[in-house]
Design a protein around this motif. Sequence first.
Motif, PDB file in Angstrom:
ATOM      1  N   ALA A  42      68.423  -6.868 -22.955  1.00 38.44           N
ATOM      2  CA  ALA A  42      67.290  -7.188 -23.826  1.00 38.44           C
ATOM      3  C   ALA A  42      66.727  -8.547 -23.441  1.00 38.44           C
ATOM      4  N   LYS A  43      65.418  -8.595 -23.166  1.00 40.54           N
ATOM      5  CA  LYS A  43      64.740  -9.842 -22.815  1.00 40.54           C
ATOM      6  C   LYS A  43      63.551 -10.043 -23.740  1.00 40.54           C
ATOM      7  N   VAL A  44      63.451 -11.227 -24.341  1.00 38.10           N
ATOM      8  CA  VAL A  44      62.331 -11.562 -25.214  1.00 38.10           C
ATOM      9  C   VAL A  44      61.166 -12.010 -24.342  1.00 38.10           C
ATOM     10  N   MET A  45      59.996 -11.381 -24.509  1.00 39.95           N
ATOM     11  CA  MET A  45      58.821 -11.700 -23.710  1.00 39.95           C
ATOM     12  C   MET A  45      58.070 -12.885 -24.315  1.00 39.95           C
ATOM     13  N   ARG A  46      57.190 -13.470 -23.511  1.00 41.18           N
ATOM     14  CA  ARG A  46      56.361 -14.563 -23.993  1.00 41.18           C
ATOM     15  C   ARG A  46      55.283 -14.024 -24.931  1.00 41.18           C
ATOM     16  N   ILE A  47      54.983 -14.789 -25.969  1.00 41.20           N
ATOM     17  CA  ILE A  47      53.920 -14.391 -26.895  1.00 41.20           C
ATOM     18  C   ILE A  47      52.560 -14.586 -26.252  1.00 41.20           C
ATOM     19  N   SER A  48      52.370 -15.666 -25.529  1.00 49.16           N
ATOM     20  CA  SER A  48      51.160 -15.930 -24.761  1.00 49.16           C
ATOM     21  C   SER A  48      51.561 -16.786 -23.583  1.00 49.16           C
ATOM     22  N   TRP A  49      50.574 -17.114 -22.719  1.00 49.00           N
ATOM     23  CA  TRP A  49      50.906 -17.863 -21.510  1.00 49.00           C
ATOM     24  C   TRP A  49      51.345 -19.280 -21.825  1.00 49.00           C
ATOM     25  N   TYR A  50      50.998 -19.802 -23.003  1.00 58.73           N
ATOM     26  CA  TYR A  50      51.389 -21.156 -23.375  1.00 58.73           C
ATOM     27  C   TYR A  50      52.436 -21.185 -24.479  1.00 58.73           C
ATOM     28  N   GLN A  51      52.825 -20.034 -25.010  1.00 60.88           N
ATOM     29  CA  GLN A  51      53.776 -19.987 -26.115  1.00 60.88           C
ATOM     30  C   GLN A  51      54.910 -19.034 -25.775  1.00 60.88           C
ATOM     31  N   ALA A  52      56.124 -19.557 -25.742  1.00 65.99           N
ATOM     32  CA  ALA A  52      57.293 -18.739 -25.444  1.00 65.99           C
ATOM     33  C   ALA A  52      57.747 -17.995 -26.694  1.00 65.99           C
ATOM     34  N   GLY A  53      58.441 -16.893 -26.489  1.00 64.38           N
ATOM     35  CA  GLY A  53      59.003 -16.140 -27.600  1.00 64.38           C
ATOM     36  C   GLY A  53      60.280 -16.786 -28.102  1.00 64.38           C
ATOM     37  N   PRO A  54      60.868 -16.250 -29.166  1.00 65.71           N
ATOM     38  CA  PRO A  54      62.123 -16.807 -29.680  1.00 65.71           C
ATOM     39  C   PRO A  54      63.237 -16.719 -28.638  1.00 65.71           C
ATOM     40  N   SER A  55      64.104 -17.698 -28.644  1.00 62.30           N
ATOM     41  CA  SER A  55      65.178 -17.747 -27.652  1.00 62.30           C
ATOM     42  C   SER A  55      66.372 -16.891 -28.035  1.00 62.30           C
ATOM     43  N   GLU A  56      66.435 -16.424 -29.280  1.00 60.73           N
ATOM     44  CA  GLU A  56      67.572 -15.614 -29.724  1.00 60.73           C
ATOM     45  C   GLU A  56      67.113 -14.586 -30.742  1.00 60.73           C
ATOM     46  N   PHE A  57      67.942 -13.581 -30.950  1.00 63.95           N
ATOM     47  CA  PHE A  57      67.637 -12.513 -31.899  1.00 63.95           C
ATOM     48  C   PHE A  57      68.948 -11.987 -32.479  1.00 63.95           C
ATOM     49  N   TYR A  58      68.835 -11.139 -33.512  1.00 65.86           N
ATOM     50  CA  TYR A  58      69.985 -10.614 -34.235  1.00 65.86           C
ATOM     51  C   TYR A  58      70.080  -9.102 -34.034  1.00 65.86           C
ATOM     52  N   ILE A  59      71.294  -8.598 -33.885  1.00 63.54           N
ATOM     53  CA  ILE A  59      71.553  -7.161 -33.857  1.00 63.54           C
ATOM     54  C   ILE A  59      72.661  -6.867 -34.859  1.00 63.54           C
ATOM     55  N   GLY A  60      72.440  -5.810 -35.665  1.00 62.99           N
ATOM     56  CA  GLY A  60      73.392  -5.485 -36.724  1.00 62.99           C
ATOM     57  C   GLY A  60      74.777  -5.152 -36.193  1.00 62.99           C
ATOM     58  N   THR A  61      75.800  -5.541 -36.939  1.00 59.51           N
ATOM     59  CA  THR A  61      77.176  -5.275 -36.520  1.00 59.51           C
ATOM     60  C   THR A  61      77.485  -3.791 -36.498  1.00 59.51           C
ATOM     61  N   ASP A  62      76.776  -3.002 -37.322  1.00 58.09           N
ATOM     62  CA  ASP A  62      77.020  -1.557 -37.349  1.00 58.09           C
ATOM     63  C   ASP A  62      76.527  -0.861 -36.089  1.00 58.09           C
ATOM     64  N   ASP A  63      75.757  -1.565 -35.259  1.00 55.14           N
ATOM     65  CA  ASP A  63      75.239  -0.960 -34.031  1.00 55.14           C
ATOM     66  C   ASP A  63      76.208  -1.066 -32.868  1.00 55.14           C
ATOM     67  N   PHE A  64      77.448  -1.548 -33.128  1.00 54.12           N
ATOM     68  CA  PHE A  64      78.481  -1.624 -32.102  1.00 54.12           C
ATOM     69  C   PHE A  64      79.666  -0.770 -32.529  1.00 54.12           C
ATOM     70  N   ASP A  65      80.285  -0.066 -31.556  1.00 49.65           N
ATOM     71  CA  ASP A  65      81.431   0.778 -31.892  1.00 49.65           C
ATOM     72  C   ASP A  65      82.720  -0.033 -31.810  1.00 49.65           C
ATOM     73  N   GLY A  66      83.854   0.640 -31.899  1.00 47.14           N
ATOM     74  CA  GLY A  66      85.130  -0.060 -31.913  1.00 47.14           C
ATOM     75  C   GLY A  66      85.457  -0.759 -30.619  1.00 47.14           C
ATOM     76  N   LEU A  67      84.854  -0.316 -29.509  1.00 45.08           N
ATOM     77  CA  LEU A  67      85.071  -0.964 -28.219  1.00 45.08           C
ATOM     78  C   LEU A  67      83.982  -1.983 -27.898  1.00 45.08           C
ATOM     79  N   ASN A  68      83.247  -2.361 -28.938  1.00 40.98           N
ATOM     80  CA  ASN A  68      82.179  -3.356 -28.796  1.00 40.98           C
ATOM     81  C   ASN A  68      81.067  -2.889 -27.853  1.00 40.98           C
ATOM     82  N   ARG A  69      80.836  -1.593 -27.784  1.00 43.57           N
ATOM     83  CA  ARG A  69      79.719  -1.054 -27.011  1.00 43.57           C
ATOM     84  C   ARG A  69      78.548  -0.798 -27.956  1.00 43.57           C
ATOM     85  N   ILE A  70      77.362  -0.989 -27.463  1.00 40.75           N
ATOM     86  CA  ILE A  70      76.193  -0.784 -28.304  1.00 40.75           C
ATOM     87  C   ILE A  70      75.905   0.702 -28.419  1.00 40.75           C
ATOM     88  N   ARG A  71      75.454   1.105 -29.624  1.00 36.81           N
ATOM     89  CA  ARG A  71      75.230   2.539 -29.846  1.00 36.81           C
ATOM     90  C   ARG A  71      73.967   2.743 -30.655  1.00 36.81           C
TER      91      ARG A  71
END
Length: 661
Positions: free
Chosen positions: A632-661
Amino acid sequence: MILSYLLLRWTLVVRDPDGNLGIVWIQFLAGLLPNLHHRKSGRMFTAAFALLSPGLLLYGEGGYLYLSALFAGAIFGIFLRQYISTFYGHPANDDDPVLRYFYINRPYKNSLEFTKNPRTAFLILAVFLLLDRLLAYFGTDPLTSWILQDTEYSSGISSKYAFALTLDSIGSWLSAFLYFFAEETSSHDTDPPGKHWRTGITAGFTANLILGAIQGLAPSTDFPFTAGNAETFGVSAFFPDAASFGIGMPILFGFFFYQIHSRNWRISSRVLLSIAVFIALGLAGRYQSPGYWLLIIFQTALVIGLTYQRGFRNPIWKYSFIPFVVLGTISVLVGVYFIGGMDWSFTPWQLIREDVSNAWTKGKTLSKMLEIFWKDGWIQTLSAWNWFKDAPVFGQGFGGFALHWIESGPRGSYPQNGTQDFALTSLVFLLSEGGILFFLLFFIWVGLESYTRTSYWFLPLLFFPVTFYEPWTSGAGILGFLLIWLLSASGPSTRTLPKWWMVPAFNLVCLLFGLSLTAKAFIRQSSQLQGPEFRFEERKTYQLSAKAKFQEKAGGRYHIFRSGTSWILGDKGNISIRIALEEAPKAGKPVYIRWIFSDQNGVELQSRSTPLNATVNQVGLGVPAGAKSLTAKVMRISWYQAGPSEFYIGTDDFDGLNRIR
C-alpha cells in the motif's frame, strides 16, 4: 570505453539480438575503422555516418538506438589509435626512458577535471540516471550476476522493453557523450575536433537534403536507402522514417543556416546558399507534417535575429531589430495561413490552415484550441505534466513517460520507434522524466557552457523552438544534443566565471544528486536484497513493519502502518479492508492509496488506486492469480502537497498468522 561497451551490450540484450546483430556489426566497424586510421577522417566520418546510417542500412524499426554501436566502435578505434601512437610511435629517451616514455610522450590529457569542467557533471548525471533505471527494472541482479533477467515490470510490459525505452532517451545521450569525451581527451589543444565534426555534419545534412528533394520531385518512386515512396510513407531521405526526418532536418537546418550567416562571406554567397537550401527543403516538405514547416520558420527567424543584430552599431536599430524579426515571423505565418487556402499550395500548408480554422471556431478555451491544432502532442503534454506532479523532485525516470502512456488506456499504444514517436514538448518531457532537479541542473550546465564563450552564449537558443514541439531529448533528438555540444565546443573559453568555486560547486551538487538518486533506488530495492525466501518469511508478521499496534480509533482497534508497507496475503479470493486516516480529507480532495499485488519473487502483477473520502473507509480488492503479497502506497494529493505518511488498518483484517485478509 568500458561504459560504451556496457551500453552496447545492454542495447543488444533488450532489442532483438539475432535479427539485428549484422546491423550492429556494420555500425561498430563503421565507427572503428575510420577512427583507427586517422583522427580527422574518423571525426568527419563518424559525424556523417550518424546521419546517414539509418537509411544506408535500411533500418527503421529501432530508430537511432543502434547508434550506440557506432559510437562504441569509434571509442574503441580512438583507444587503439592512441595505444599504437603511445607505445610504437615515440622513441624512448635515454636520459630517463620510463619518465619520457609513459608521461611526456603520452598523448592523453585529462578533460574531466572536477574543479574546472562542468561537463563532468553531465557525465555524472547520465550515469546515475541510467543506474537508477537499471535498478528499478532489474533489481540488484545486474550488479551481482551481470544478467538482465526479463521479468514482468508491469501488466503486459517486460523489464527489458522498459529498459529499452530508457536507452532511447538518456542512453542515446550518454553514448554520444562518451564519444565526445574520448575525442576531447585524445586531441591536442591546437587541433580541436569541432571543425572536423562540423564538416561531417554538413556532409550528412547535404546528403539528406539532396535525397529528400529528389524524393519530393518523384514522390511515387521507391528510392534505395529510403523507407518507401513519398506518397505512401512521406519523405525520409537517410533518416529511418518520415517522422524523424521532420524532426531532424529542421534541427540540422538551424545549424547549417547559422554557419552560412555567421561568417564574413559576401552577401551574394549567403543569398545563393540560402535560396538553394530553401528550395531543397521546400521540395522535401511537400510530403511532411505541418510541424516541419513551423520549425523551419522559427529556426530561420532565430538565426536571422541572432546573427544580424550584432552588426548594428546604432543602439536604436540594434534593439529594434528583434521586434522587426518577430513581426516578420508573424507575417510569414499569416501568409502561410492564407496560401493554405489555395488548391495549388502544399498539403502541409492546407493542413495548417484547416487546423488553425478548426481550433479558432471549435476551441472555446486555449487548451481546447491546442488540442485541436496540436492533437496528440497536446494530450501527451498534459499527461506528462500530470505525471510530473506525482514525482516532482526526482521525476518518473527516463522512459517513465512511455510506460505511463502505454498503460493510460484507449489512447495508449506501444511506440514502435521508442520515445521518438511522441510529439509532446521537450520541456515538460524533461520535467516528467527527470524532475525539477534534473531540469534545473541541465539548463544550469547549458548556461555555464554558454557564459564562458562570449559570442556563443545565444547558440543553444537555436534549438529551443524544437523543445516546444518534439522531444529532441529522445533517440532522434540525439541530433539536437550533438549539435548543442558542437556549438558549445566550437568556441574557445574566453571568459571566466565570476567565482572560481562555481564549477566545482555545480559538479558537487550533481554528484550529490546522483548519489541520492542511487540511494533512493537501493532503499526501494532493500526489501528484495535478501532473496525471495527471506522476503516471504519476513512479511508473515506485520510486527516487523507496523509503526504501532492495537490503537483505538473511531470506536475500533487498528494497527498503524507507514506508506509502502507490504503484507503477505491470507485469502486467495476478494479481500475487504477497513482503512482509516488520522484526519478526514478535505472536500473534493480525496486521499488515494495505490494497492500493488506482487508474486513471491516481488514482481508486480497488478495495481489499482482507490480514493479515501472519509476518516474510516471500506476498501474491496480482487486478488489476481499468483499474488502472494500486497503493498500500500499513499499517493500525493497534488504536486505541491504530499499525502499522509501513515494510515490505519483494522486488527480484524489480519488472521492468526498475521496475514492480511
